[in-house]
Motif scaffolding. Structure first.
Motif, PDB file in Angstrom:
ATOM      1  N   VAL A   1      -1.335  -2.157   7.581  1.00  0.00           N
ATOM      2  CA  VAL A   1      -1.650  -1.351   6.447  1.00  0.00           C
ATOM      3  C   VAL A   1      -1.714  -2.238   4.720  1.00  0.00           C
ATOM      4  O   VAL A   1      -1.612  -3.119   5.728  1.00  0.00           O
ATOM      5  CB  VAL A   1      -0.021  -0.650   6.563  1.00  0.00           C
ATOM      6  CG1 VAL A   1       0.771   0.555   7.329  1.00  0.00           C
ATOM      7  CG2 VAL A   1       1.387  -2.114   5.978  1.00  0.00           C
TER       8      VAL A   1
ATOM      9  N   SER B   1       1.201  -0.936   0.008  1.00  0.00           N
ATOM     10  CA  SER B   1      -0.241  -0.137   0.207  1.00  0.00           C
ATOM     11  C   SER B   1       1.010   1.459   0.299  1.00  0.00           C
ATOM     12  O   SER B   1       1.816   1.167   0.486  1.00  0.00           O
ATOM     13  CB  SER B   1      -0.920   0.180   1.519  1.00  0.00           C
ATOM     14  OG  SER B   1      -0.576   0.185   2.742  1.00  0.00           O
TER      15      SER B   1
ATOM     16  N   HIS C   1       0.259  -6.600   7.087  1.00  0.00           N
ATOM     17  CA  HIS C   1      -1.579  -6.262   6.539  1.00  0.00           C
ATOM     18  C   HIS C   1      -2.115  -7.495   6.716  1.00  0.00           C
ATOM     19  O   HIS C   1      -3.068  -7.679   6.786  1.00  0.00           O
ATOM     20  CB  HIS C   1      -0.579  -6.721   5.221  1.00  0.00           C
ATOM     21  CG  HIS C   1      -2.345  -6.602   4.157  1.00  0.00           C
ATOM     22  ND1 HIS C   1      -2.476  -5.185   3.694  1.00  0.00           N
ATOM     23  CD2 HIS C   1      -2.940  -7.200   3.393  1.00  0.00           C
ATOM     24  CE1 HIS C   1      -3.679  -5.372   3.068  1.00  0.00           C
ATOM     25  NE2 HIS C   1      -3.900  -6.523   2.756  1.00  0.00           N
TER      26      HIS C   1
ATOM     27  N   GLU D   1       0.744   3.805   1.213  1.00  0.00           N
ATOM     28  CA  GLU D   1       0.835   3.568   3.405  1.00  0.00           C
ATOM     29  C   GLU D   1       2.119   3.293   4.076  1.00  0.00           C
ATOM     30  O   GLU D   1       2.959   3.706   4.350  1.00  0.00           O
ATOM     31  CB  GLU D   1      -0.198   3.539   4.381  1.00  0.00           C
ATOM     32  CG  GLU D   1       0.035   3.889   5.535  1.00  0.00           C
ATOM     33  CD  GLU D   1      -1.116   3.888   6.628  1.00  0.00           C
ATOM     34  OE1 GLU D   1      -1.090   3.807   7.792  1.00  0.00           O
ATOM     35  OE2 GLU D   1      -2.388   3.001   6.475  1.00  0.00           O
ATOM     36  N   ALA D   2       2.425   1.433   3.823  1.00  0.00           N
ATOM     37  CA  ALA D   2       3.588   1.107   3.524  1.00  0.00           C
ATOM     38  C   ALA D   2       4.729   1.532   2.955  1.00  0.00           C
ATOM     39  O   ALA D   2       5.266   1.880   3.914  1.00  0.00           O
ATOM     40  CB  ALA D   2       3.104  -0.258   3.237  1.00  0.00           C
ATOM     41  N   ARG D   3       4.910   1.886   2.076  1.00  0.00           N
ATOM     42  CA  ARG D   3       5.497   3.080   1.128  1.00  0.00           C
ATOM     43  C   ARG D   3       6.152   3.977   1.986  1.00  0.00           C
ATOM     44  O   ARG D   3       7.392   3.943   2.532  1.00  0.00           O
ATOM     45  CB  ARG D   3       5.252   3.362  -0.028  1.00  0.00           C
ATOM     46  CG  ARG D   3       5.417   1.764  -1.051  1.00  0.00           C
ATOM     47  CD  ARG D   3       4.504   2.325  -2.276  1.00  0.00           C
ATOM     48  NE  ARG D   3       4.139   1.275  -3.218  1.00  0.00           N
ATOM     49  CZ  ARG D   3       5.166   0.171  -4.044  1.00  0.00           C
ATOM     50  NH1 ARG D   3       6.399   0.634  -4.048  1.00  0.00           N
ATOM     51  NH2 ARG D   3       4.766  -0.411  -4.821  1.00  0.00           N
ATOM     52  N   ARG D   4       5.209   4.365   2.096  1.00  0.00           N
ATOM     53  CA  ARG D   4       5.459   5.961   3.601  1.00  0.00           C
ATOM     54  C   ARG D   4       6.673   6.024   4.785  1.00  0.00           C
ATOM     55  O   ARG D   4       7.327   6.498   5.270  1.00  0.00           O
ATOM     56  CB  ARG D   4       4.141   7.027   3.524  1.00  0.00           C
ATOM     57  CG  ARG D   4       3.925   7.645   2.522  1.00  0.00           C
ATOM     58  CD  ARG D   4       2.664   8.764   2.571  1.00  0.00           C
ATOM     59  NE  ARG D   4       1.497   8.150   3.008  1.00  0.00           N
ATOM     60  CZ  ARG D   4       0.426   7.331   2.504  1.00  0.00           C
ATOM     61  NH1 ARG D   4       0.572   7.668   1.668  1.00  0.00           N
ATOM     62  NH2 ARG D   4      -0.434   7.007   3.361  1.00  0.00           N
ATOM     63  N   TYR D   5       5.844   4.445   4.890  1.00  0.00           N
ATOM     64  CA  TYR D   5       6.770   4.297   5.966  1.00  0.00           C
ATOM     65  C   TYR D   5       8.180   3.574   6.183  1.00  0.00           C
ATOM     66  O   TYR D   5       8.975   4.545   6.638  1.00  0.00           O
ATOM     67  CB  TYR D   5       5.838   2.976   7.072  1.00  0.00           C
ATOM     68  CG  TYR D   5       4.322   4.090   7.912  1.00  0.00           C
ATOM     69  CD1 TYR D   5       5.120   4.534   9.358  1.00  0.00           C
ATOM     70  CD2 TYR D   5       3.532   3.581   7.802  1.00  0.00           C
ATOM     71  CE1 TYR D   5       4.005   4.134   9.825  1.00  0.00           C
ATOM     72  CE2 TYR D   5       2.152   3.677   8.768  1.00  0.00           C
ATOM     73  CZ  TYR D   5       2.681   4.406   9.266  1.00  0.00           C
ATOM     74  OH  TYR D   5       1.462   4.839  10.755  1.00  0.00           O
TER      75      TYR D   5
END
Length: 128
Positions: free
Chosen positions: A128, A21, A114, A23-27
């Motif tokens: 995420v 996701s 996930h 969101e996961a990439r941002r983290y």
């Protein structure tokens, strides 16, 4: 923030999977976050790849190399982590996932996953 990646999140990240996701990439890409992959994940990948199960896109040694190239740090399994597993409620039966939860809670770190079952362990688990 110290992030521990669940095995599938780590694999999705190194294979640039659309399943990862935004969101996961941002983290994972946040410059102030320290990203870790557990030795338990390398172990899981090695076992499943070696047995031809789990739809593993890479071997354990390839995954370890890719994780290093991506700048991820490795979290070894300690006796403290192993003992912590026995304190966890039986919310999830997978021994690899239980180890990741134990590591994240005992270090402490935030576990990025996930898997909704893992998110039930603690509010320190990021779904995420």
């Amino acid at each position: 923030m110290r992030l521990l990646l669940d095995t599938h999140i780590a694999l999705w990240a190194i294979t640039d999977s659309p399943a990862l996701s935004a969101e996961a990439r941002r983290y994972i890409l946040a410059p102030n976050n320290e990203v870790y992959v557990s030795a338990a994940s390398i172990w899981e990948i090695s076992i499943k790849h070696g047995l031809g199960r789990g739809n593993m896109p890479v071997s354990g040694s390839e995954a370890a190399d890719f994780f290093t190239q991506a700048g991820y740090m490795t979290l070894d399994i300690s006796c403290q982590h192993a003992v912590y597993v026995e304190t966890l409620p039986a919310l999830h039966a997978d021994p690899f996932d239980r180890m990741l939860v134990a590591q994240a809670l005992s270090e402490p770190m935030r576990l990025l996953t996930h898997d909704r079952n893992l998110a039930a362990y603690s509010d320190t688990v990021i779904l995420v």
